[in-house]
Design a protein around this motif. Structure first.
Motif, PDB file in Angstrom:
ATOM      1  N   LYS A  94       0.812  -1.224   0.000  1.00 31.88           N
ATOM      2  CA  LYS A  94       0.000   0.000   0.000  1.00 31.88           C
ATOM      3  C   LYS A  94       0.843   1.272   0.000  1.00 31.88           C
ATOM      4  O   LYS A  94       0.301   2.362  -0.147  1.00 31.88           O
ATOM      5  N   THR A  95       2.147   1.140   0.155  1.00 29.13           N
ATOM      6  CA  THR A  95       3.016   2.316   0.160  1.00 29.13           C
ATOM      7  C   THR A  95       3.299   2.766  -1.267  1.00 29.13           C
ATOM      8  O   THR A  95       3.133   2.006  -2.226  1.00 29.13           O
ATOM      9  N   LYS A  96       3.759   3.985  -1.388  1.00 28.57           N
ATOM     10  CA  LYS A  96       4.135   4.513  -2.698  1.00 28.57           C
ATOM     11  C   LYS A  96       5.406   3.817  -3.168  1.00 28.57           C
ATOM     12  O   LYS A  96       6.260   3.455  -2.358  1.00 28.57           O
ATOM     13  N   PRO A  97       5.556   3.628  -4.486  1.00 28.17           N
ATOM     14  CA  PRO A  97       6.787   3.004  -5.004  1.00 28.17           C
ATOM     15  C   PRO A  97       8.021   3.770  -4.521  1.00 28.17           C
ATOM     16  O   PRO A  97       8.045   4.991  -4.518  1.00 28.17           O
ATOM     17  N   GLY A  98       9.008   3.019  -4.062  1.00 32.29           N
ATOM     18  CA  GLY A  98      10.237   3.631  -3.569  1.00 32.29           C
ATOM     19  C   GLY A  98      10.191   4.012  -2.096  1.00 32.29           C
ATOM     20  O   GLY A  98      11.212   4.335  -1.505  1.00 32.29           O
ATOM     21  N   GLU A  99       9.008   3.997  -1.506  1.00 29.33           N
ATOM     22  CA  GLU A  99       8.856   4.339  -0.095  1.00 29.33           C
ATOM     23  C   GLU A  99       9.122   3.098   0.755  1.00 29.33           C
ATOM     24  O   GLU A  99       8.714   1.993   0.405  1.00 29.33           O
ATOM     25  N   ALA A 100       9.812   3.294   1.880  1.00 28.67           N
ATOM     26  CA  ALA A 100      10.121   2.186   2.784  1.00 28.67           C
ATOM     27  C   ALA A 100       9.403   2.408   4.108  1.00 28.67           C
ATOM     28  O   ALA A 100       9.110   3.544   4.492  1.00 28.67           O
ATOM     29  N   LEU A 101       9.121   1.304   4.781  1.00 31.53           N
ATOM     30  CA  LEU A 101       8.502   1.368   6.103  1.00 31.53           C
ATOM     31  C   LEU A 101       9.421   0.704   7.119  1.00 31.53           C
ATOM     32  O   LEU A 101      10.020  -0.333   6.836  1.00 31.53           O
ATOM     33  N   LEU A 102       9.500   1.283   8.290  1.00 32.51           N
ATOM     34  CA  LEU A 102      10.268   0.694   9.378  1.00 32.51           C
ATOM     35  C   LEU A 102       9.495  -0.478   9.973  1.00 32.51           C
ATOM     36  O   LEU A 102       8.253  -0.506   9.940  1.00 32.51           O
ATOM     37  N   ILE A 103      10.228  -1.407  10.545  1.00 32.73           N
ATOM     38  CA  ILE A 103       9.590  -2.556  11.193  1.00 32.73           C
ATOM     39  C   ILE A 103       8.605  -2.087  12.255  1.00 32.73           C
ATOM     40  O   ILE A 103       7.510  -2.627  12.374  1.00 32.73           O
ATOM     41  N   THR A 104       8.983  -1.057  13.003  1.00 34.99           N
ATOM     42  CA  THR A 104       8.102  -0.565  14.067  1.00 34.99           C
ATOM     43  C   THR A 104       6.785  -0.036  13.503  1.00 34.99           C
ATOM     44  O   THR A 104       5.736  -0.212  14.119  1.00 34.99           O
ATOM     45  N   GLU A 105       6.829   0.587  12.325  1.00 32.61           N
ATOM     46  CA  GLU A 105       5.607   1.085  11.689  1.00 32.61           C
ATOM     47  C   GLU A 105       4.691  -0.067  11.266  1.00 32.61           C
ATOM     48  O   GLU A 105       3.483  -0.038  11.513  1.00 32.61           O
ATOM     49  N   ILE A 106       5.281  -1.058  10.615  1.00 37.23           N
ATOM     50  CA  ILE A 106       4.491  -2.208  10.153  1.00 37.23           C
ATOM     51  C   ILE A 106       3.900  -2.944  11.352  1.00 37.23           C
ATOM     52  O   ILE A 106       2.716  -3.281  11.365  1.00 37.23           O
ATOM     53  N   ALA A 107       4.733  -3.164  12.366  1.00 34.37           N
ATOM     54  CA  ALA A 107       4.285  -3.889  13.564  1.00 34.37           C
ATOM     55  C   ALA A 107       3.123  -3.161  14.236  1.00 34.37           C
ATOM     56  O   ALA A 107       2.134  -3.786  14.625  1.00 34.37           O
ATOM     57  N   ALA A 108       3.228  -1.842  14.353  1.00 34.89           N
ATOM     58  CA  ALA A 108       2.176  -1.063  15.011  1.00 34.89           C
ATOM     59  C   ALA A 108       0.894  -1.051  14.178  1.00 34.89           C
ATOM     60  O   ALA A 108      -0.198  -1.256  14.713  1.00 34.89           O
ATOM     61  N   ARG A 109       1.019  -0.834  12.890  1.00 32.71           N
ATOM     62  CA  ARG A 109      -0.167  -0.761  12.022  1.00 32.71           C
ATOM     63  C   ARG A 109      -0.910  -2.085  11.931  1.00 32.71           C
ATOM     64  O   ARG A 109      -2.131  -2.115  11.808  1.00 32.71           O
ATOM     65  N   GLN A 110      -0.162  -3.183  11.970  1.00 34.64           N
ATOM     66  CA  GLN A 110      -0.772  -4.510  11.777  1.00 34.64           C
ATOM     67  C   GLN A 110      -0.861  -5.331  13.065  1.00 34.64           C
ATOM     68  O   GLN A 110      -1.274  -6.487  13.029  1.00 34.64           O
ATOM     69  N   ASN A 111      -0.456  -4.728  14.175  1.00 30.52           N
ATOM     70  CA  ASN A 111      -0.514  -5.403  15.478  1.00 30.52           C
ATOM     71  C   ASN A 111       0.225  -6.749  15.443  1.00 30.52           C
ATOM     72  O   ASN A 111      -0.327  -7.795  15.792  1.00 30.52           O
ATOM     73  N   ILE A 112       1.479  -6.688  14.997  1.00 27.57           N
ATOM     74  CA  ILE A 112       2.337  -7.867  14.904  1.00 27.57           C
ATOM     75  C   ILE A 112       3.494  -7.675  15.895  1.00 27.57           C
ATOM     76  O   ILE A 112       4.095  -6.600  15.923  1.00 27.57           O
ATOM     77  N   PRO A 113       3.824  -8.683  16.686  1.00 27.51           N
ATOM     78  CA  PRO A 113       4.971  -8.552  17.592  1.00 27.51           C
ATOM     79  C   PRO A 113       6.255  -8.228  16.812  1.00 27.51           C
ATOM     80  O   PRO A 113       6.582  -8.916  15.832  1.00 27.51           O
ATOM     81  N   LYS A 114       6.948  -7.192  17.228  1.00 31.10           N
ATOM     82  CA  LYS A 114       8.094  -6.669  16.483  1.00 31.10           C
ATOM     83  C   LYS A 114       9.197  -7.713  16.285  1.00 31.10           C
ATOM     84  O   LYS A 114       9.727  -7.849  15.188  1.00 31.10           O
ATOM     85  N   LYS A 115       9.550  -8.443  17.307  1.00 31.15           N
ATOM     86  CA  LYS A 115      10.626  -9.444  17.191  1.00 31.15           C
ATOM     87  C   LYS A 115      10.252 -10.545  16.197  1.00 31.15           C
ATOM     88  O   LYS A 115      11.099 -11.003  15.430  1.00 31.15           O
TER      89      LYS A 115
END
Length: 144
Positions: free
Chosen positions: A18-39
């Motif tokens: 869902k991000t724009k081409p070339g845009e990166a997401l940090l693990i912390t962002e993905i984990a928070a948005r999707q409620n996934i344990p970071k480790k």
């Protein structure tokens, strides 16, 4: 049934799709948005990176991004990377074929025939459904 790890992998990939081409997401962002344990997510993203689905960049503007377009990554591909073979019986697996222990003739096996049909249809749907398809379908109402 797919594993929780596979479900998290798909959710993370969909978030990145869902991000724009070339845009990166940090693990912390993905984990928070999707409620996934970071480790756990770190391990999953590393597996996906080693399989050629993700790119990672360190430093400012860093994070994870898709290495291929969302329309080129199928659900079936992701499930095989994370969970291994999808076949319900070992005699149906393309990746890990082996004769069932209690089978004397797999070509005459009625159980194999039924599961082969179900597996072929499931694999067809999963292999032809991409991240892009799932995102587009998410904008449509679900039919009962």
């Amino acid at each position: 049934m797919i594993s929780q790890k596979a479900k998290y992998a798909l959710r993370a990939l969909l978030e990145l799709a869902k991000t724009k081409p070339g845009e990166a997401l940090l693990i912390t962002e993905i984990a928070a948005r999707q409620n996934i344990p970071k480790k756990f997510l770190e391990q999953i993203l590393l597996d996906l990176k080693h399989q050629g689905l993700l790119h990672s960049k360190r430093g400012r503007g860093g994070g994870y991004s898709l290495l291929r377009a969302p329309n080129l990554i199928s659900f079936g591909q992701v499930l095989r990377i994370i969970d291994g073979p999808m076949a319900p019986l070992p005699c149906l697996s393309r990746m890990a074929y082996r004769l069932c222990e209690d089978c004397t003739d797999e070509h005459a096996c009625e159980i194999r025939r039924v599961f082969a049909t179900a597996y072929e249809q499931t694999a067809k749907v999963l292999d032809s459904t991409t991240l892009a398809d799932a995102i587009t379908a998410g904008k449509l109402p679900i039919e009962p």
